[in-house]
Design an enzyme around this catalytic site. Structure first.
Site, PDB file in Angstrom:
ATOM      1  N   ARG A 170      -8.358   1.987   3.212  1.00 55.19           N
ATOM      2  CA  ARG A 170      -7.669   3.145   2.639  1.00 55.19           C
ATOM      3  C   ARG A 170      -8.102   3.330   1.183  1.00 55.19           C
ATOM      4  NH1 ARG A 170      -1.149   4.306   2.568  1.00 55.19           N
ATOM      5  NH2 ARG A 170      -1.032   2.302   1.486  1.00 55.19           N
ATOM      6  N   ASP A 451       5.959  -1.249  -2.455  1.00 57.10           N
ATOM      7  CA  ASP A 451       4.694  -0.791  -3.016  1.00 57.10           C
ATOM      8  C   ASP A 451       4.939   0.520  -3.743  1.00 57.10           C
ATOM      9  OD1 ASP A 451       4.898   1.142  -1.046  1.00 57.10           O
ATOM     10  OD2 ASP A 451       3.120   0.502   0.064  1.00 57.10           O
TER      11      ASP A 451
END
Length: 544
Positions: A170, A451
């Protein structure tokens, strides 16, 4: 270890503004720099135009123009005949995917887990320091080449097993830049930097290994942004002479705007598409962010926003239906829980929640799911293996689903704003920002792996509550001053807990930055762009 500190690289028009090690220099080769510079020059103008379209779209929303399915692309949605590409090698079975940052130990452990795939993340779980992004590239290259190993300070050695998970990378989103690299005097697109370096160095070796260069594409807000990725993919494949369609991209539907363009996003990427993913935490963040001016869209405490509330359930059902209609995977979301080692009862409760979440996903029709910790792979696999013994369930058409605009915007459900929720958001925000400023992009807080996406919910909720002067269940009116007061109180608690260690932490910087975004006034688009300048290494001296 030798280091270099170039201002001008050997590639015309490319400047490197920070030092790098000899190992990192093998990533920043002249050939690789020329490759990513070509992509930058070709596609950065379009990227900037699309970012400006985001600004214009937000202005329209603020004026009362709520998102809806696009009339101009109705023919794409209504055409039942087109399909995207068949699953690529290594992507037919994605029952459980593990995700995490790209540090060396994590890469080895994730690839060695029993998960079917590993999403190596340069985005939400990696603070994009210069070392983090370059070392991440080194680590992934070594993993693909089979040469990666790691020895911890205690002498324990980590190496790859013979069978490893399929790697998916990603890159950072279109909104981010890589300021350590200039092309013609302008910072590089971080998306092109992350994608381009990885693709250039590894795609042919991945093909030799029987797989291919696979990616997760984050934070798209429109099918035009997917079209840009598709153009980048085609140009990149042509430049190194591999067949078009070799690259595969799974798009995270993690913005409310993208939810209205799922068919169109798959269509734009159709020769390169490997499906869509329910990026649930960023999706909640996007919902709050895009509609933050609207009182009717004020949401309750984060823990009251389950996947079964109306607007989330509609999003999930539409994603599954759309993916299976087009022959691609519909991936479930992240279980943020992590094992609680010192409390058996609390751990049992947490793992029960994981099991229930995965059962909901597989019975809804998802083809796979995410976990953030290797110990959760077994639980997720057990649930999916029991209810989906075959590699996927693309045959589950979900023809019972009919999702309209009102369904994706339906926030009629039970939930409260509480003082506990306010304090929890502030605790999470502080701890995460402090960690991020130290270069650590994911951190366990309250037995959950937080996160950037989960942090963004905390920040945005506080802003929204203060802006609308919401009332808590305890009868307290939430104002900017109240949020700042609680912030002061929580920082004082941290000072008491850390003692002398507080001075060596980043909590003061975190508090200062956090305070700017929780009063209902200033609102930054992303924490990763708000704090990026604080972690730069531009002008860094050689590391001898």
């Amino acid at each position: 270890m030798s280091t270099t500190n170039n201002q001008q690289s050997s590639v015309p028009g490319v400047s490197i503004l920070a030092s790098y090690t000899a190992d990192q220099a093998k990533i920043l080769t002249p050939e690789a720099l020329k490759f990513i510079a070509t992509l930058q020059r070709s596609f950065n103008p379009t990227r900037k135009d699309l970012l400006q379209k985001r600004v214009s779209r937000q202005q329209e929303i603020d004026k009362g123009v709520l998102p809806d399915f696009l009339p101009d692309t109705a023919h794409i949605r209504n055409d039942a005949n087109w399909r995207a590409a068949k699953p690529a090698p290594g992507l037919q079975d994605r029952r459980v995917e593990i995700t995490g940052p790209v540090d060396r130990k994590m890469v080895i452990n994730a690839l060695n887990s029993d998960a079917l795939t590993y999403m190596a993340d340069f985005e939400d779980s990696t603070a994009p320091t210069w070392d983090n992004v370059l070392n991440g590239q080194v680590n992934l290259r070594d993993a693909i080449n089979g040469t990666i190993s790691f020895t911890n300070p205690a002498g324990k050695k980590y190496e790859l097993k013979s069978r490893t998970a399929t790697l998916i990378v990603r890159p950072r989103g279109w909104h981010m830049v890589e300021k350590h690299i200039l092309v013609d005097g302008e910072p590089m697109s971080a998306s092109i930097f992350d994608f381009g370096l990885f693709f250039f160095h590894n795609s042919k070796n991945q093909i030799k290994n029987g797989l291919g260069p696979y990616f997760y594409l984050p934070k798209l807000e429109s099918h035009l942004e997917a079209r840009l990725w598709n153009d980048v993919f085609n140009a990149s494949q042509d430049m190194i002479n591999i067949p078009r369609g070799t690259i595969r991209g799974t798009v995270l539907i993690e913005t409310i705007l993208a939810a209205f363009e799922m068919d169109e996003i798959i269509y734009e990427l159709r020769d390169h598409s490997s499906g869509l993913n329910c990026g649930r935490w960023d999706y909640i963040f996007s919902f709050i962010k895009k509609f933050r001016q609207y009182r009717q869209y004020v949401l309750p405490d984060r823990y009251d926003i389950s996947m079964t509330v109306p607007f989330m359930s509609a999003y999930v059902n539409l994603l599954i239906q759309t993916c299976h209609k087009r022959g691609v995977h519909a991936m479930g979301g992240m279980a943020a829980q992590i094992p609680i080692k010192n409390d058996t009862k609390a751990n049992e409760v947490a793992m029960k929640k994981v099991r229930a979440d995965k059962l909901r996903e597989v019975t809804a029709g998802h083809d796979g799911t995410w976990v953030a910790h290797p110990d959760l792979v077994k639980i997720a696999l057990e649930v999916f293996n029991e209810h989906m013994p075959q590699p996927n369930q693309l045959f589950a058409r979900r023809e019972d689903v009919s999702v309209k605009q009102a369904d994706l915007l339906n926030v009629k459900f039970e939930g409260k704003i509480t003082e506990h929720g306010i304090r929890d958001n502030i605790q999470i925000g502080l701890a995460y920002m402090e960690s991020w400023l130290r270069g650590v992009g994911c951190v366990p807080i309250h037995h959950l792996m937080e996160d950037a996406a989960t942090y963004e919910i905390s920040r945005s909720q506080l802003w929204q509550w203060a802006y609308h002067k919401s009332m808590t269940a305890e009868g307290i009116q939430v104002t900017g001053d109240y949020c700042l007061k609680v912030l002061d109180e929580e920082v004082e608690k941290i000072k008491q807990e850390l003692g002398s260690k507080y001075e060596n932490s980043k909590y003061e910087a975190a508090k200062k930055a956090f305070a700017t975004n929780i009063t209902g006034k200033r609102y930054d688009d992303f924490v990763t762009t708000m704090l990026y300048d604080d972690i730069l290494s531009i002008g860094s001296k050689p590391r001898l």
